[in-house]
Write a protein that holds these residues in place. Structure first.
Motif, short mmCIF file in Angstrom:
data_model
loop_
_atom_site.label_atom_id
_atom_site.label_comp_id
_atom_site.label_asym_id
_atom_site.label_seq_id
_atom_site.Cartn_x
_atom_site.Cartn_y
_atom_site.Cartn_z
N UNK A 82 0.82 -1.22 0.00
CA UNK A 82 0.00 0.00 0.00
C UNK A 82 0.86 1.27 0.00
N UNK A 83 1.82 1.32 -0.93
CA UNK A 83 2.70 2.47 -1.12
C UNK A 83 3.67 2.68 0.04
N UNK A 84 3.69 1.73 0.96
CA UNK A 84 4.67 1.78 2.05
C UNK A 84 5.79 0.81 1.68
N UNK A 85 7.00 1.34 1.47
CA UNK A 85 8.10 0.44 1.11
C UNK A 85 8.45 -0.46 2.28
N UNK A 86 8.80 -1.69 1.97
CA UNK A 86 9.12 -2.66 3.02
C UNK A 86 10.57 -3.13 2.92
N UNK A 87 10.98 -3.49 1.71
CA UNK A 87 12.36 -3.91 1.49
C UNK A 87 12.90 -3.10 0.31
N UNK A 88 14.10 -2.55 0.46
CA UNK A 88 14.73 -1.83 -0.63
C UNK A 88 16.12 -2.43 -0.83
N UNK A 89 16.64 -2.33 -2.05
CA UNK A 89 17.98 -2.85 -2.28
C UNK A 89 18.73 -2.03 -3.30
N UNK A 90 20.02 -2.19 -3.30
CA UNK A 90 20.88 -1.57 -4.31
C UNK A 90 22.05 -2.50 -4.56
#
Ligand code: MV4
Length: 490
Positions: A233-241
């Motif tokens: 719901x537009x809330x980021x949970x996991x991000x990566x780079x």
């Protein structure tokens, strides 16, 4: 710049102060009555109470924040993210008060804050954009014509929206008039601005954003991408780079597009340019966030650049200390946002006391948090407890470290999204890199969590049983033998 006031709370206030201290700069914390005993208040050299817990009377009270800076003799204000970080009126007031706002100028914030103004600004720079309208639409006749031209499904967006607020998908002409009316009325009540526009709806996009950094001397670099498709719901949970789907050529191409977006609004400081990537790997400019983002640590880990240090240097008028040629990606980083929410109960905020709070640590683990054992999670603010960030030579190494770090992170007294993090990291679609923004919706249900927790418990029980049986055998066999031996001998 000898003293900085940090107009924020929790993990980001601490994170900014850490870098300021390392640079020999004094720090001033501000806090609400609910945060009196918070770590960010103790960590700062000075602290000023802004007022009662509600944000409007504390962290959002512009004049109180500026007065606190004046009283303590601070030279600059770092807004962190959220609260006043993307408020052009605040940025202007700070500078009118003779203080430095550590961020872009008010005009950049205002332009990028309005999605139509942003599209207009980047038009001269040949940035790929989703087919759609360039102006606000109010007339249903005009909307019908445009929808017919670009084809369904379409998306109605609020010009003053962003981050998914005020969006409506329309699948066919029959629904158009009704959805338009709803979108306009929603935008009017939510943002005080009923301007909406239409875009072709990209059905299975990945969300890829580029970190940029610009100084006051005309230098702009990009620090590669972050993949933020795992969101709920537009809330980021996991991000990566980095992202596991970009080629070196496309990375450079998107990086250059992001630099051009920054140019289009005379950007200064740290910023993020959001793109959608469709299933054919076409990319489209969405919006620009004119602040330091929650997920900035993954970029720091793969580039070795301290983004807060660069923000401070740029605010002091220094030339960027990194050039595009210097910048390189080394390894892979993953961030899990740990929320005080119950993933078994529709992610409802979980309030209470952190009865047990033991942080994981070790090689390849960075934990940015603002809590300690015994603290209560206040109901007034964002329920994010911490950001658990892991680093590895490869993506799978970073994922494995995350699974282990989650296991070592002990939180009792409230529910958290930690088990949800394990679910993501163990999921085949996530591990393979083949996922889009529908990942959570498509694969997650609370029983999946039960399953993985249940499995873990069963495995633990089996392992325990095996240990017990092995140990019993080792103990029993010599004993029996010795008894037999004794019997035979006697
Ligand atoms: C879109 C889209 C599909 N097509 N625009 C959501 C947040 C805001 N920044 C823009 N968003 C989207 N815009 C078109 N033309 C799908 C989304 C979207 C999305 C984007 C990024 C991350 C997660 C998302 C979840 C749902 C929808």
């Amino acid at each position: 710049m000898k003293k900085i006031l940090i107009a924020n709370r929790g993990e980001i206030a601490l994170r900014v102060m850490r870098t300021a201290k390392r640079m020999g700069i004094q720090t001033v914390a501000v806090y609400s009555e609910a945060d009196r005993h918070s770590p960010h208040v103790r960590y700062a050299d000075q602290a000023i109470c802004l007022g009662p817990p509600p944000s409007a009377e504390s962290y959002l009270a512009m004049d109180k924040v500026i007065a606190a800076a004046k009283t303590t003799g601070a030279d600059a204000i770092h807004p962190g993210y959220g609260f006043l970080s993307e408020n052009d009126v605040f940025a202007q007031k700070v500078s009118d008060a003779g203080l430095v706002f550590i961020g872009p100028n008010p005009d950049s914030i205002r332009t990028m804050g309005n999605k139509l103004a942003a599209k207009d600004a980047v038009k001269a720079f040949d940035i790929p954009m989703v087919p759609g309208t360039e102006e606000a639409i109010t007339d249903i006749g005009v909307a019908t014509k445009i929808a017919g031209d670009i084809g369904f499904p379409i998306l109605i967006k609020a010009a003053a929206g962003g981050g998914g607020k005020g969006m409506r998908i329309v699948d066919n002409m029959d629904d158009l008039a009704d959805q338009m009316a709803r979108a306009i009325s929603e935008a009017t009540s939510a943002f005080g601005d009923g301007s909406v526009f239409i875009e072709k709806y990209v059905t299975s996009p990945r969300h890829i954003e580029i970190q940029i950094m610009a100084d006051t001397h005309g230098n702009i670099v990009h620090l590669f991408e972050r993949e933020c498709s795992v969101q709920r719901r537009h809330q980021k949970v996991v991000e990566e780079a980095p992202s596991s789907v970009l080629s070196a050529e496309q990375r450079a191409e998107m990086g250059q597009a992001a630099v051009n977006v920054a140019k289009s609004c005379n950007y200064v400081g740290a910023g993020t340019v959001e793109f959608l990537l469709d299933d054919q790997h076409n990319f489209y400019f969405l919006e620009m966030n004119t602040r330091l983002q929650v997920e900035h640590p993954v970029t720091e880990l793969i580039t070795g650049v301290d983004l807060v240090e660069q923000q401070i240097r740029v605010a002091r008028g220094e030339v960027l200390s990194v050039s595009q040629e210097d910048l390189q990606i080394t390894g892979h980083a993953l961030e899990l946002r740990v929320y005080a929410e119950d993933p078994l109960d529709n992610f409802l905020p979980s309030i209470g006391t952190l009865e047990v709070y033991q942080q994981p640590s070790g090689e390849g683990i960075r934990l940015d948090d603002g809590y300690e054992e015994g603290m209560e999670v206040p109901i007034y603010y964002d329920p994010m407890l911490s950001k658990l960030v892991t680093y590895g030579a490869t993506r799978l190494e970073a994922i494995q470290r995350m699974i282990e770090a989650i296991r070592a992170y002990k939180v009792e007294g409230i529910s958290t999204t930690l088990p949800f993090g394990t679910f993501v990291c163990e999921h085949d679609a996530f591990r393979s890199g083949n996922f889009d923004t529908h990942f959570v919706q498509r694969y997650y249900s609370p029983d999946k969590l039960h399953d993985s927790q249940q499995q873990e418990r069963q495995l633990a029980a089996l392992a325990g049983l095996k240990l017990f049986l092995d140990a019993s055998r080792q103990l029993q066999i010599p004993e029996n033998q010795s008894q037999n031996w004794q019997k035979k001998r006697s």
